[in-house]
Design an enzyme around this catalytic site. Structure first.
Site, PDB file in Angstrom:
ATOM      1  N   ARG A 125      15.940   3.251  26.952  1.00  0.00           N
ATOM      2  CA  ARG A 125      14.684   3.355  26.200  1.00  0.00           C
ATOM      3  C   ARG A 125      13.734   2.314  26.798  1.00  0.00           C
ATOM      4  NH1 ARG A 125      15.068   2.146  19.781  1.00  0.00           N
ATOM      5  NH2 ARG A 125      15.167   0.018  20.550  1.00  0.00           N
ATOM      6  N   LYS A 133       2.422  -9.810  16.808  1.00  0.00           N
ATOM      7  CA  LYS A 133       3.119 -10.832  16.021  1.00  0.00           C
ATOM      8  C   LYS A 133       2.883 -12.224  16.617  1.00  0.00           C
ATOM      9  CE  LYS A 133       5.079  -8.588  12.680  1.00  0.00           C
ATOM     10  NZ  LYS A 133       5.295  -9.005  11.304  1.00  0.00           N
ATOM     11  N   PHE A 147      15.788 -11.383  14.287  1.00  0.00           N
ATOM     12  CA  PHE A 147      16.451 -10.588  15.312  1.00  0.00           C
ATOM     13  C   PHE A 147      16.705  -9.210  14.666  1.00  0.00           C
ATOM     14  CE2 PHE A 147      16.777 -13.212  19.134  1.00  0.00           C
ATOM     15  CZ  PHE A 147      15.967 -14.240  18.675  1.00  0.00           C
ATOM     16  N   ASN A 163       0.835  -1.218   0.000  1.00  0.00           N
ATOM     17  CA  ASN A 163       0.000   0.000   0.000  1.00  0.00           C
ATOM     18  C   ASN A 163       0.866   1.263   0.000  1.00  0.00           C
ATOM     19  OD1 ASN A 163       0.940   0.238   2.592  1.00  0.00           O
ATOM     20  ND2 ASN A 163      -1.054   0.050   3.597  1.00  0.00           N
ATOM     21  N   LEU A 164       2.187   1.089  -0.012  1.00  0.00           N
ATOM     22  CA  LEU A 164       3.159   2.192  -0.061  1.00  0.00           C
ATOM     23  C   LEU A 164       3.004   3.156   1.130  1.00  0.00           C
ATOM     24  CD1 LEU A 164       3.253   2.944  -3.915  1.00  0.00           C
ATOM     25  CD2 LEU A 164       4.782   1.473  -2.579  1.00  0.00           C
ATOM     26  N   TYR A 219       3.692  -4.473  19.714  1.00  0.00           N
ATOM     27  CA  TYR A 219       4.244  -5.008  18.464  1.00  0.00           C
ATOM     28  C   TYR A 219       4.474  -6.516  18.602  1.00  0.00           C
ATOM     29  CZ  TYR A 219       7.775  -6.227  15.000  1.00  0.00           C
ATOM     30  OH  TYR A 219       8.479  -6.869  14.010  1.00  0.00           O
ATOM     31  N   ASP A 278      13.405  -2.103  26.421  1.00  0.00           N
ATOM     32  CA  ASP A 278      14.552  -2.763  25.781  1.00  0.00           C
ATOM     33  C   ASP A 278      15.111  -3.866  26.685  1.00  0.00           C
ATOM     34  OD1 ASP A 278      14.858  -1.554  23.318  1.00  0.00           O
ATOM     35  OD2 ASP A 278      16.199   0.019  24.050  1.00  0.00           O
ATOM     36  N   GLY A 317       6.417   1.672   2.495  1.00  0.00           N
ATOM     37  CA  GLY A 317       7.297   1.156   1.443  1.00  0.00           C
ATOM     38  C   GLY A 317       7.551   2.211   0.374  1.00  0.00           C
ATOM     39  N   ALA A 376       3.767  -7.416   5.187  1.00  0.00           N
ATOM     40  CA  ALA A 376       3.013  -6.162   5.295  1.00  0.00           C
ATOM     41  C   ALA A 376       2.543  -5.912   6.723  1.00  0.00           C
ATOM     42  CB  ALA A 376       1.829  -6.198   4.331  1.00  0.00           C
TER      43      ALA A 376
HETATM   44  N1  UDP Z   1      19.786   2.189  20.409  1.00  0.00           N
HETATM   45  C1  UDP Z   1      20.593   3.208  20.913  1.00  0.00           C
HETATM   46  N2  UDP Z   1      20.518   4.437  20.319  1.00  0.00           N
HETATM   47  C2  UDP Z   1      19.693   4.702  19.268  1.00  0.00           C
HETATM   48  C3  UDP Z   1      18.865   3.661  18.758  1.00  0.00           C
HETATM   49  C4  UDP Z   1      18.945   2.401  19.354  1.00  0.00           C
HETATM   50  O1  UDP Z   1      21.360   3.015  21.857  1.00  0.00           O
HETATM   51  O2  UDP Z   1      19.659   5.853  18.807  1.00  0.00           O
HETATM   52  C5  UDP Z   1      19.883   0.839  21.017  1.00  0.00           C
HETATM   53  C6  UDP Z   1      18.553   0.285  21.497  1.00  0.00           C
HETATM   54  O3  UDP Z   1      18.290   0.730  22.813  1.00  0.00           O
HETATM   55  C7  UDP Z   1      18.815  -1.227  21.408  1.00  0.00           C
HETATM   56  C8  UDP Z   1      19.772  -1.345  20.221  1.00  0.00           C
HETATM   57  O4  UDP Z   1      20.323  -0.043  20.029  1.00  0.00           O
HETATM   58  O5  UDP Z   1      19.482  -1.662  22.555  1.00  0.00           O
HETATM   59  C9  UDP Z   1      19.086  -1.775  18.935  1.00  0.00           C
HETATM   60  O6  UDP Z   1      17.941  -0.954  18.743  1.00  0.00           O
HETATM   61  P1  UDP Z   1      17.095  -0.963  17.411  1.00  0.00           P
HETATM   62  O7  UDP Z   1      16.002   0.065  17.560  1.00  0.00           O
HETATM   63  O8  UDP Z   1      18.005  -0.828  16.245  1.00  0.00           O
HETATM   64  O9  UDP Z   1      16.471  -2.436  17.332  1.00  0.00           O
HETATM   65  P2  UDP Z   1      15.593  -3.287  18.395  1.00  0.00           P
HETATM   66  O10 UDP Z   1      16.585  -4.130  19.151  1.00  0.00           O
HETATM   67  O11 UDP Z   1      14.829  -2.338  19.258  1.00  0.00           O
HETATM   68  O12 UDP Z   1      14.716  -4.113  17.510  1.00  0.00           O
END
Ligand code: UDP
Length: 329
Positions: free
Chosen positions: A282, A145, A169, A32-33, A141, A285, A36, A74
């Site tokens: 964040r 899934k 991953f 659906n762009l 999210y 995480d 993408g 998608a």
């Molecule tokens: N991360 C970070 N700084 C950023 C973006 C991501 O330190 O500006 C860290 C984030 O906290 C995680 C890792 O990098 O530990 C990978 O994050 P990403 O969002 O790439 O992928 P995720 O593991 O969330 O799918």
């Protein structure tokens, strides 16, 4: 027979579609762009613009084309956005996929491969993570899934199709041609954000959390080249076409790198000092996410070959330095 790639204008979808075209498969893309890019659709693939929720649109594709396998990318995939707007994720990832399953069952399509995620595990019990480990997502999210996986499980049992769920991953890197790569807006992934610094688009990279229980205090992830992911999808289609049973596979390299290590490799690859700023954690995480991909290696015969982080970042850099604004001119 053709393969329908749903979401084939997105990051992993376009790399998979390109590999399929290179191998001489007949490829039909629907997208659906919304996230993408039409420029990412490979030459040689047929393109339909439309949405997963639109049953008439999907029925039309199945009626016009001879599809025997679907690869379904998608979906929305931003963890942070899924926390602030969970219903957007349930609507697309679950309700949209339900419409696809209705249409697929109605047209007796027997094989489907779809994107799942390491986020289905939540905080892992063990490292490396096995497919049989506990799944307890910590964000919408991952929940959508996991719910998708369960919907496929029960629908496949009832209606007699077969599926492969691929739990990715950290997807990264870009096609060696430098013609396609990662182009999210806004960008939230570590490697493209790091590369915005040598590209002159960002002063420094923020390290999200330096007090994790890891050797250097930063999060550890399993970074996997998008071309290796693309190859896993192609093997999964072959596995289903050969008549094998529905199953779930992790896709990673089995090696973890910390945020600091990723930044260090990017400094080496780009020759730029890339200043880093230590910032708070964040939300949501996990400290470590590293896959066991033994099952994909044994059962699918998958062999990720672009497994050095230096190669992954070099390929990403080759794309980003020549396309600082992604597909925008
Ligand atoms: N991360 C970070 N700084 C950023 C973006 C991501 O330190 O500006 C860290 C984030 O906290 C995680 C890792 O990098 O530990 C990978 O994050 P990403 O969002 O790439 O992928 P995720 O593991 O969330 O799918």
């Amino acid at each position: 027979m053709s393969i329908l790639v749903l979401g084939g204008a997105g990051y992993i979808g376009s790399h998979t579609a390109l590999e399929l075209v290179r191998r001489g498969e007949s490829v039909v893309i629907a997208d659906n762009l919304s996230t993408g890019h039409i420029e990412a659709v490979p030459k040689g693939a047929k393109f339909y613009e439309g949405d997963l929720h639109d049953r008439t649109f999907l029925d039309g594709i199945f009626e016009n084309e001879s599809i025997d396998a679907i690869i379904h990318f998608a979906a929305y995939s931003l963890v942070g956005e899924s926390v602030t707007n969970p219903l957007k994720y349930y609507d697309n990832n679950l309700c949209g996929t339900k419409v696809l399953l209705d249409s697929m069952v109605g047209h007796k399509i027997g094989n489907i491969v779809f994107s799942s995620t390491a986020a289905t595990y939540g905080e892992p019990e063990n490292i490396p993570i096995l497919e049989t480990d506990r799944t307890l997502p910590t964000n919408p999210y991952g929940e959508t899934k996991l719910a998708m996986e369960k919907m496929f499980y029960w629908a496949a049992k009832a209606h007699g199709f077969r599926y492969v769920s691929l739990r990715y991953f950290n997807a990264c890197g870009a096609d060696k041609s430098g013609e396609i790569g990662e182009a999210h807006s806004p960008e939230s992934h570590l490697i493209p954000l790091i590369l915005q610094v040598p590209n002159g688009q960002r002063e420094a990279i923020s390290i999200f959390g330096t007090d994790y229980d890891t050797p250097d205090g930063t999060c550890i992830r399993d970074y996997i080249h998008v071309t290796d992911l693309a190859n896993a999808h192609i093997l999964a289609v072959k596995y289903l076409r050969d008549g094998n049973k529905s199953d779930v596979f992790n896709l990673g390299n089995g090696v973890g790198y910390s945020v600091r290590e990723v930044i260090e490799v990017a400094r080496k690859v780009t020759g730029h000092p890339i200043p880093a700023v230590e910032s708070p954690r964040r939300a949501g995480d996990p400290a470590r996410l590293v896959a066991s991909s033994e099952k994909a290696r044994e059962v699918l015969g998958w062999d990720p070959t672009h497994d050095s982080l230096e190669e992954i970042i070099a390929d990403a850099w080759n794309w980003h330095k020549n396309h600082p604004n992604g597909f925008k001119k």
